[in-house]
Design a protein around this motif. Structure first.
Motif, PDB file in Angstrom:
ATOM      1  N   ASP A 118       0.882  -1.162   0.000  1.00  4.47           N
ATOM      2  CA  ASP A 118       0.000   0.000   0.000  1.00  4.47           C
ATOM      3  C   ASP A 118       0.921   1.213   0.000  1.00  4.47           C
ATOM      4  N   GLY A 119       1.049   1.837  -1.161  1.00  4.80           N
ATOM      5  CA  GLY A 119       2.021   2.926  -1.312  1.00  4.80           C
ATOM      6  C   GLY A 119       1.533   4.262  -0.813  1.00  4.80           C
ATOM      7  N   THR A 120       0.264   4.336  -0.415  1.00  2.00           N
ATOM      8  CA  THR A 120      -0.329   5.580   0.100  1.00  2.00           C
ATOM      9  C   THR A 120      -1.183   5.214   1.300  1.00  2.00           C
ATOM     10  N   PHE A 121      -0.566   4.900   2.416  1.00  2.00           N
ATOM     11  CA  PHE A 121      -1.266   4.335   3.569  1.00  2.00           C
ATOM     12  C   PHE A 121      -2.404   5.215   4.075  1.00  2.00           C
ATOM     13  N   GLY A 122      -2.187   6.524   4.127  1.00  2.00           N
ATOM     14  CA  GLY A 122      -3.231   7.421   4.622  1.00  2.00           C
ATOM     15  C   GLY A 122      -3.583   7.117   6.061  1.00  2.00           C
ATOM     16  N   ARG A 123      -4.776   6.582   6.290  1.00  2.00           N
ATOM     17  CA  ARG A 123      -5.166   6.129   7.628  1.00  2.00           C
ATOM     18  C   ARG A 123      -5.480   4.644   7.644  1.00  2.00           C
ATOM     19  N   GLY A 124      -5.085   3.935   6.589  1.00  2.00           N
ATOM     20  CA  GLY A 124      -5.064   2.481   6.630  1.00  2.00           C
ATOM     21  C   GLY A 124      -6.335   1.750   6.291  1.00  2.00           C
ATOM     22  N   GLY A 125      -7.316   2.417   5.681  1.00  2.00           N
ATOM     23  CA  GLY A 125      -8.573   1.746   5.372  1.00  2.00           C
ATOM     24  C   GLY A 125      -8.404   0.551   4.460  1.00  2.00           C
ATOM     25  N   HIS A 126      -7.686   0.716   3.351  1.00  2.00           N
ATOM     26  CA  HIS A 126      -7.461  -0.397   2.433  1.00  2.00           C
ATOM     27  C   HIS A 126      -6.466  -1.401   3.016  1.00  2.00           C
ATOM     28  N   ALA A 127      -5.481  -0.903   3.756  1.00  2.00           N
ATOM     29  CA  ALA A 127      -4.482  -1.794   4.350  1.00  2.00           C
ATOM     30  C   ALA A 127      -5.139  -2.804   5.289  1.00  2.00           C
ATOM     31  N   ARG A 128      -6.116  -2.373   6.061  1.00  2.00           N
ATOM     32  CA  ARG A 128      -6.812  -3.290   6.967  1.00  2.00           C
ATOM     33  C   ARG A 128      -7.499  -4.404   6.176  1.00  2.00           C
ATOM     34  N   GLY A 129      -8.097  -4.031   5.045  1.00  2.00           N
ATOM     35  CA  GLY A 129      -8.768  -5.029   4.231  1.00  2.00           C
ATOM     36  C   GLY A 129      -7.811  -6.065   3.675  1.00  2.00           C
ATOM     37  N   VAL A 130      -6.644  -5.615   3.224  1.00  2.00           N
ATOM     38  CA  VAL A 130      -5.642  -6.555   2.708  1.00  2.00           C
ATOM     39  C   VAL A 130      -5.162  -7.475   3.820  1.00  2.00           C
ATOM     40  N   LEU A 131      -4.883  -6.902   4.988  1.00  2.00           N
ATOM     41  CA  LEU A 131      -4.343  -7.688   6.103  1.00  2.00           C
ATOM     42  C   LEU A 131      -5.338  -8.749   6.561  1.00  2.00           C
TER      43      LEU A 131
END
Length: 319
Positions: free
Chosen positions: A34-47
């Motif tokens: 995730d090259g643009t973490f921001g506040r992690g909304g998409h990152a949580r979904g991937v994890l």
């Protein structure tokens, strides 16, 4: 556009979440960036979709975003965190073994807009900064203090498609000769004072909308970084890996669209020119450009300008 720009990402409702998860096609033991973490909304979904053998790499230029990533994900052995631009992903050792998916969620996040001190918003008075990485480069105020009138006009036109670019640039140069322009409210009021009023029935946006977008893009080198980041992502992806990019205005989307087409389709031939090497595609577009549906727009109006494009890296042909 909204206050500070229509490209803001909601801190609570990740833009096009379901479409992004489907596009990345996460596998349990894969490695994703995730090259643009921001506040992690998409990152949580991937994890949530990764198993114990999976890896999630998080990047962001914003130190506040990195602080959130460290607090929420720092203890997870599957996660690696790096502060920096996605243009540098080739130099991050964690990505050297190859990636199964890359996500770029472009633009600015709601927290960046909501904090007046970051200088992104024309609706909240604060220092005229606009840097996504406040420790690097020159601020918007510093650039406006030194740039020539022609350069300012060019930036406003090229990155904001602002029709009054020359008039605004002229006003900025005249005003700074009297006093430095150091606050967002100063700049917004100055721009508004030289803009024509909206015609009856015409959709009205804040007069400073396009100018603030243009200055922010210029200060952060957003389009140049996007081009470099796409090249770096393609190089890092494994065959079968997915690239997903969410853009928020036509300048970004045009770059992404052309990048995918350039690597997926053979260029048009010319019978008058000698034959060139056979074209070998390295990407395959996954569907057409996608936009947020009505359900998402009802809960997150800022997603109305979001466009998602997904492509898959192809295996290299055997010799």
């Amino acid at each position: 556009m909204t206050d500070g720009g229509a490209d803001a990402r909601s801190a609570h409702l990740p833009v096009m979440y379901a479409q992004v998860m489907e596009g990345l096609h996460v596998v349990e033991d894969g490695t994703y960036l995730d090259g643009t973490f921001g506040r992690g909304g998409h990152a949580r979904g991937v994890l949530q979709r990764l198993g114990t053998g999976g890896r999630l790499l998080l990047m962001d230029k914003d130190p506040e975003a990195i602080a959130v990533a460290e607090q929420e994900f720092g203890a997870d052995p599957r996660v690696a965190i790096h502060r920096g631009s996605f243009t540098d992903l080739a130099h991050w050792g964690a990505a050297a073994t190859g990636l199964d998916g890359v996500l770029f969620d472009l633009g600015i996040s709601s927290p960046q807009i909501d904090v007046a001190g970051r200088g992104f918003s024309f609706g909240k008075d604060g220092p005229l900064d606009m840097r996504m990485d406040p420790d690097s480069g020159e601020s918007a105020a510093q650039w406006l203090a030194r740039a020539g009138e022609a350069e300012i006009a060019d930036v406003l036109w090229q990155y904001g498609e602002e029709r009054m670019s020359r008039r605004i640039a002229r006003a900025i140069v005249a005003r700074r000769a009297e006093q430095p322009i150091t606050r967002t409210a100063q700049l917004a009021e100055l721009i508004a004072s030289v803009m024509p009023r909206a015609k009856p029935g015409q959709k009205e946006i804040h007069p400073a909308t396009r100018s603030f977008q243009a200055i922010r893009i210029h200060v952060n080198r957003e389009l140049a970084d996007l081009e470099a980041g796409l090249d770096a992502a393609l190089a890092a992806l494994r065959p079968g890996g997915r690239l997903a990019v969410i853009s928020f205005h036509s300048l970004e989307d045009r770059i992404v669209k052309r990048f995918i087409a350039r690597h997926a389709k053979a260029p048009a031939g010319n019978r008058r020119l000698p034959a060139v090497e056979e074209f070998v595609p390295t990407l395959r577009a996954i569907g057409d450009a996608q936009k947020a549906d009505s359900t998402e727009l009802a809960g997150n109006p800022r997603a109305r300008s979001a466009v998602l494009r997904v492509a898959e890296k192809l295996a290299e042909p055997r010799p």
